[in-house]
Design a protein around this motif. Structure first.
Motif, short mmCIF file in Angstrom:
data_model
loop_
_atom_site.label_atom_id
_atom_site.label_comp_id
_atom_site.label_asym_id
_atom_site.label_seq_id
_atom_site.Cartn_x
_atom_site.Cartn_y
_atom_site.Cartn_z
N ARG A 186 -5.71 43.25 16.22
CA ARG A 186 -5.61 41.81 15.98
C ARG A 186 -6.25 41.41 14.66
NH1 ARG A 186 -7.25 36.67 19.91
NH2 ARG A 186 -7.35 35.12 18.23
N VAL A 187 -5.60 40.47 13.98
CA VAL A 187 -6.14 39.85 12.78
C VAL A 187 -5.73 38.38 12.80
CG1 VAL A 187 -4.13 40.40 11.35
CG2 VAL A 187 -6.35 40.00 10.28
N ASP A 188 -6.63 37.51 12.37
CA ASP A 188 -6.36 36.07 12.35
C ASP A 188 -6.26 35.57 10.92
OD1 ASP A 188 -6.52 36.20 15.04
OD2 ASP A 188 -8.30 34.96 15.27
N LEU A 189 -5.18 34.87 10.63
CA LEU A 189 -5.06 34.17 9.36
C LEU A 189 -5.73 32.81 9.53
CD1 LEU A 189 -3.80 33.88 6.48
CD2 LEU A 189 -1.86 32.78 7.62
N VAL A 190 -6.71 32.51 8.68
CA VAL A 190 -7.48 31.27 8.79
C VAL A 190 -7.30 30.47 7.50
CG1 VAL A 190 -9.73 30.23 9.19
CG2 VAL A 190 -9.16 32.40 10.29
N VAL A 191 -6.85 29.23 7.64
CA VAL A 191 -6.70 28.34 6.49
C VAL A 191 -7.63 27.14 6.70
CG1 VAL A 191 -5.14 26.92 5.12
CG2 VAL A 191 -4.30 29.03 6.18
N LYS A 192 -8.52 26.91 5.70
CA LYS A 192 -9.42 25.75 5.73
C LYS A 192 -9.15 24.90 4.49
CE LYS A 192 -13.22 28.07 8.17
NZ LYS A 192 -14.65 28.47 8.10
N GLY A 215 -15.19 40.70 12.74
CA GLY A 215 -16.38 40.34 11.98
C GLY A 215 -16.23 40.46 10.48
N ARG A 216 -15.11 40.98 10.02
CA ARG A 216 -14.86 41.13 8.59
C ARG A 216 -13.97 40.00 8.11
NH1 ARG A 216 -10.59 45.29 6.12
NH2 ARG A 216 -10.96 45.00 3.88
N GLU A 217 -14.27 39.45 6.93
CA GLU A 217 -13.48 38.38 6.35
C GLU A 217 -12.92 38.82 5.00
OE1 GLU A 217 -14.19 33.77 6.44
OE2 GLU A 217 -15.13 34.56 4.62
N VAL A 218 -11.60 38.73 4.88
CA VAL A 218 -10.92 39.10 3.64
C VAL A 218 -10.30 37.85 3.05
CG1 VAL A 218 -9.11 40.52 2.61
CG2 VAL A 218 -10.41 41.38 4.57
N VAL A 219 -10.67 37.56 1.80
CA VAL A 219 -10.17 36.35 1.13
C VAL A 219 -8.78 36.63 0.55
CG1 VAL A 219 -10.55 34.68 -0.72
CG2 VAL A 219 -12.49 35.57 0.59
N ILE A 220 -7.84 35.79 0.95
CA ILE A 220 -6.48 35.87 0.41
C ILE A 220 -6.33 34.94 -0.78
CG2 ILE A 220 -4.03 35.51 0.92
CD1 ILE A 220 -5.20 37.88 2.34
N VAL A 249 -9.50 24.68 -0.87
CA VAL A 249 -8.77 25.39 0.16
C VAL A 249 -9.23 26.84 0.16
CG1 VAL A 249 -6.82 25.93 -1.38
CG2 VAL A 249 -6.49 25.96 1.09
N ALA A 250 -9.33 27.40 1.36
CA ALA A 250 -9.71 28.81 1.51
C ALA A 250 -8.78 29.44 2.54
CB ALA A 250 -11.16 28.93 1.96
N VAL A 251 -8.12 30.53 2.14
CA VAL A 251 -7.24 31.27 3.02
C VAL A 251 -7.83 32.66 3.21
CG1 VAL A 251 -4.88 32.08 3.43
CG2 VAL A 251 -5.27 30.01 2.06
N THR A 252 -8.16 33.00 4.44
CA THR A 252 -8.84 34.27 4.71
C THR A 252 -8.20 34.96 5.91
OG1 THR A 252 -10.47 33.21 6.15
CG2 THR A 252 -11.03 33.41 3.80
#
Length: 456
Positions: A116-122, A75-80, A67-70
């Motif tokens: 704007r910022v998007d929370l992305v869960v994979k 264009g910037r990705e921050v890992v949570i 699982v990856a939560v970012t």
């Protein structure tokens, strides 16, 4: 012979079919196509402070692989959070099939930009689909980072307020302010946009000062934006102390026989004496009536309707003043204590009562201790009350002009004689009406501040 060959052939095919079935079942399990379930509770639209949330994952078949939560922003990705799960046991039966993780997003700590910022869960499972990467579930939640509170400043300068009196502040906020006003300790007085300079974020707020001060109160302007960011700003004010009279009221049986019939529909205890019923009215019903009056603040117009000093009942003597502390005695024994929150004016019986200023009727009817009552809204939280009327001449939502006759004096409610109980309220709180009758006070404390609306 043919039957025997057929039986032998059938027996020979059984292992082959079993092997084929086993291979098919194994491939179905290995290459299953069910994606992991991903659940994140609703997040706020705006991100102004650290926000906690729970991540829940479920994969009943092959189990969770990774699982990856970012956070994705420009264009910037921050890992949570990122986590890989080991493969355990035959077909990963002992692996991780369910997970609950408490996470948080700190926009300041993560140095997120405004916007704007998007929370992305994979989430991937151990299926061999996707070239061996597994089934992928993707969840995306949009938010807006806003950690900057709205701008806020006072435009009016001198604010001299009497204990029990009213005041006005003219102030300015930035365009992102959703709500603004004044905080007096823990009580909020809402501000209203000034029509003359609404585009510049200029507001006015009327407020009241308590009659009693156990300590120095805290007065601050406050503004809040859609993200919940708060701004607070101080301003100069000076509180003029004053003393209120103490009045002793002797209750007689004759008085009780006179006023209690008006409250015949009140659910008294049948065993209560007349004086006990009076005390119930003077306390419990009074609280209910004041709650009704306080709730009327929600009906105020955002526009100012009043002009100039408020009218006082003509040729009327002052029978009781605002803020009088009343001690009630019955047969030489103290039975109650209350504060008078208006001015009692007595003239000829059934004298016509004029509207003290332009406004709109927001209450007209019976109101417990005040008897037949009319309440006018004058806009921006300012209201006037007319109690103990013998008759009302207005209806709900009717517009009235200063001087229009709205009713006639009487002795309904707890009135011992024919008179008018006149009160002024600011955001549901009673203030001293004498100030609003005084043109000099209005010029110094209201009009001079409102003149700021005409200048930049």
């Amino acid at each position: 012979m043919a039957k025997k060959k057929k039986a032998i052939l059938t027996l020979a095919l059984i292992p082959i079919l079993l092997i084929a079935f086993g291979i098919g079942w194994f491939l179905t399990v290995i290459f299953e196509g069910e994606k992991p379930e991903v659940n994140v509770p609703p997040l706020p639209e705006f991100l102004s402070k650290e926000e906690s949330f729970s991540l829940e994952l479920l994969d009943r078949k092959r189990g969770l692989k990774e699982v990856a939560v970012t956070l994705a922003q420009e264009g910037r990705e921050v890992v949570i959070h990122r986590e890989k799960f080991p493969f355990k046991g035959l077909l990963n039966r002992k692996g991780t099939h369910q997970l609950r993780k408490d996470l948080s997003i700190d926009p300041l700590g993560l140095n997120l930009a405004q916007g704007r910022v998007d929370l992305v869960v994979k989430a991937w499972d151990y299926s061999r689909r996707g070239g061996g990467d597994g089934n992928l579930s993707l969840l995306r939640r949009k938010m807006v980072v806003d950690t900057i509170p709205p701008a806020l400043r006072s435009l009016s300068r001198m604010h001299n307020v009497n204990m029990g009196g009213a005041g006005l502040v003219v102030y300015q906020t930035s365009s992102d302010a959703l709500e603004s006003g004044l905080m007096l300790n823990d009580f909020f007085f809402p501000g209203f946009a000034a029509r003359e300079r609404a585009e510049e974020g200029v507001h006015v707020v009327y407020f009241s000062m308590p009659r009693r001060l156990d300590s120095e109160p805290s007065l601050l302007l406050r503004a809040k934006d859609r993200a919940g960011n708060l701004s607070k700003s101080g301003f100069y004010y000076h509180i003029r102390k004053r003393k209120f009279r103490h009045e002793i009221i002797n209750i007689t049986d004759r008085f009780l026989k006179k006023v209690l019939p008006f409250f015949s529909n009140y659910p008294f205890n049948p065993e209560d004496s007349d004086i006990k019923r009076y005390i119930v009215i003077n306390n419990e019903l009074r609280k209910q009536n004041h709650k009704t009056l306080f709730d009327l603040r929600d009906k105020t117009s955002p526009e100012r309707m009043w002009e100039g000093p408020f009218l006082r009942l003509k040729n009327a003597a002052t029978m009781a003043r605002f803020g009088d502390r009343r001690s009630y005695y019955y047969k030489r024994e103290k039975v109650d204590e209350q504060t008078h929150l208006g001015v009692d004016l007595a003239s000829l019986a059934s004298s016509p009562v004029p509207a003290a200023n332009h406004g709109r009727v927001i209450f007209a009817g019976e109101l417990g201790i005040y008897g037949n009552t009319v309440v006018l809204d004058h806009g921006q939280g300012l209201m006037s009350l007319y109690g103990h009327l013998s008759k009302t001449e207005v209806t709900l939502e009717q517009s009235v002009r200063k001087g229009d006759i709205i009713g006639y004096t009487g002795q309904t409610g707890l009135a011992g004689g024919d008179h008018l109980h006149f009160g002024i309220m600011v955001n549901g709180t009673f203030v001293n009406p004498i100030e609003w009758w005084d043109n000099h006070w209005i010029q110094d404390n209201i009009e001079r501040k409102l003149a700021l609306l005409k200048t930049n």
